[in-house]
Design a protein around this motif. Sequence first.
Motif, PDB file in Angstrom:
ATOM      1  N   VAL A 102       5.096   3.153   5.086  1.00  0.00           N
ATOM      2  CA  VAL A 102       6.009   4.183   5.172  1.00  0.00           C
ATOM      3  C   VAL A 102       7.047   3.847   3.517  1.00  0.00           C
ATOM      4  N   LEU A 103       6.593   4.844   3.320  1.00  0.00           N
ATOM      5  CA  LEU A 103       7.390   4.632   1.466  1.00  0.00           C
ATOM      6  C   LEU A 103       8.806   4.946   2.033  1.00  0.00           C
TER       7      LEU A 103
ATOM      8  N   ALA B  51      11.173   4.422 -13.114  1.00  0.00           N
ATOM      9  CA  ALA B  51      11.239   4.234 -11.442  1.00  0.00           C
ATOM     10  C   ALA B  51      10.906   3.392 -10.908  1.00  0.00           C
ATOM     11  N   SER B  52      11.477   3.413 -10.090  1.00  0.00           N
ATOM     12  CA  SER B  52      11.885   2.246  -8.753  1.00  0.00           C
ATOM     13  C   SER B  52      11.397   2.821  -7.425  1.00  0.00           C
ATOM     14  N   ALA B  53      11.171   1.742  -6.249  1.00  0.00           N
ATOM     15  CA  ALA B  53      10.161   2.138  -4.902  1.00  0.00           C
ATOM     16  C   ALA B  53      10.603   0.996  -4.131  1.00  0.00           C
ATOM     17  N   SER B  54      11.092   1.604  -3.564  1.00  0.00           N
ATOM     18  CA  SER B  54      10.865   0.614  -1.537  1.00  0.00           C
ATOM     19  C   SER B  54       9.913   0.940  -0.774  1.00  0.00           C
ATOM     20  N   GLY B  55       9.414   0.155  -0.107  1.00  0.00           N
ATOM     21  CA  GLY B  55       8.225   0.807   1.415  1.00  0.00           C
ATOM     22  C   GLY B  55       8.191  -0.330   2.024  1.00  0.00           C
TER      23      GLY B  55
ATOM     24  N   SER C  61       9.174  -4.095  -2.574  1.00  0.00           N
ATOM     25  CA  SER C  61      10.356  -3.841  -3.773  1.00  0.00           C
ATOM     26  C   SER C  61      10.194  -3.682  -4.955  1.00  0.00           C
ATOM     27  N   LEU C  62       9.716  -2.232  -6.067  1.00  0.00           N
ATOM     28  CA  LEU C  62      10.037  -2.476  -7.296  1.00  0.00           C
ATOM     29  C   LEU C  62      11.140  -2.024  -7.706  1.00  0.00           C
ATOM     30  N   PRO C  63      11.717  -2.607  -8.205  1.00  0.00           N
ATOM     31  CA  PRO C  63      13.013  -2.660  -8.947  1.00  0.00           C
ATOM     32  C   PRO C  63      13.058  -1.495 -10.015  1.00  0.00           C
ATOM     33  N   GLN C  64      13.984  -0.432 -10.755  1.00  0.00           N
ATOM     34  CA  GLN C  64      14.090   0.126 -11.865  1.00  0.00           C
ATOM     35  C   GLN C  64      13.488  -1.026 -12.681  1.00  0.00           C
ATOM     36  N   SER C  65      11.976   0.489 -13.397  1.00  0.00           N
ATOM     37  CA  SER C  65      11.343  -0.407 -14.389  1.00  0.00           C
ATOM     38  C   SER C  65      10.499   0.781 -15.412  1.00  0.00           C
ATOM     39  N   ASP C  66      10.371   0.215 -16.399  1.00  0.00           N
ATOM     40  CA  ASP C  66      10.608   1.620 -17.024  1.00  0.00           C
ATOM     41  C   ASP C  66       8.766   1.669 -17.668  1.00  0.00           C
ATOM     42  N   PHE C  67       8.604   2.739 -18.387  1.00  0.00           N
ATOM     43  CA  PHE C  67       6.781   3.190 -17.893  1.00  0.00           C
ATOM     44  C   PHE C  67       7.171   3.805 -19.689  1.00  0.00           C
ATOM     45  N   TYR C  68       5.560   3.762 -20.183  1.00  0.00           N
ATOM     46  CA  TYR C  68       5.283   4.556 -20.878  1.00  0.00           C
ATOM     47  C   TYR C  68       3.940   5.481 -20.655  1.00  0.00           C
TER      48      TYR C  68
ATOM     49  N   ARG D 124       0.853  -0.913  -0.023  1.00  0.00           N
ATOM     50  CA  ARG D 124       0.094   0.569   0.422  1.00  0.00           C
ATOM     51  C   ARG D 124       0.756   1.359  -0.133  1.00  0.00           C
ATOM     52  N   LEU D 125       2.000   0.734   0.749  1.00  0.00           N
ATOM     53  CA  LEU D 125       2.772   2.551   0.290  1.00  0.00           C
ATOM     54  C   LEU D 125       3.541   2.626  -0.586  1.00  0.00           C
ATOM     55  N   GLN D 126       3.621   1.342  -1.612  1.00  0.00           N
ATOM     56  CA  GLN D 126       3.989   1.096  -2.904  1.00  0.00           C
ATOM     57  C   GLN D 126       2.590   1.979  -3.539  1.00  0.00           C
TER      58      GLN D 126
END
Length: 198
Positions: A52-53, A71-75, A151-158, A3-5
């Motif tokens: 927490v992000l 983009a990449s993210a973790s929490g 965690s979401l490793p660095q990923s490409d989005f359009y 949810r924080l992601q």
Amino acid sequence: MDRLQYVTVALSLVLALVLTQVDCSTGLKRVTKAQVRGFDWKNCGKPDDPAVLKTLTVSPDPISIPGNLAASASGSTSVEMAAPLSLNVTLEKEVAGFWVTVPCLEEIGSCHYKDGCDLLNQLIPPGQDCPEPLHTYGLPCHCPFKAGAYSLPQSDFYLPYMDLPYWLTNGNYRVQGVLGSQGKELGCLKIALSLHSD
């Protein structure tokens, strides 16, 4: 995806909800080219908030729309997050040096959403596979979200063309999203950016 992601993808989806999505056929302006500059974020919750992000990186700066985004993210969340998950969004726009709260108009702006899980179900129907890259990394896109680290490793989005309300095109914006359940705050995220469109 936690949810924080989802506070990332919900607040980047709040951003997507605020800036793009939402079924609103009146007063929309077709944006053929835009740039998002100065994207910044921070947690705004209480020290004991369970969600927490920890990291969120977005590039390039400026972000072009339409265009590619990395983009990449973790929490993490220390509690399971299940329906209903309330989401309170506050959208502010800078006008003549002052920050003005944008009201909730046709579910865009400073709105209260009774259940973020319902929003997810509208974006990604239940039973449908989670979109990439969530599917590849085994990140969920529907409630409930189990306690744990994500965690979401660095990923490409359009980022495609978008339709925006006429009042939400150029300017500096601040968005705050507060996620809650049963009257308790679970997490809070603030995003700031400048939007420049044709």
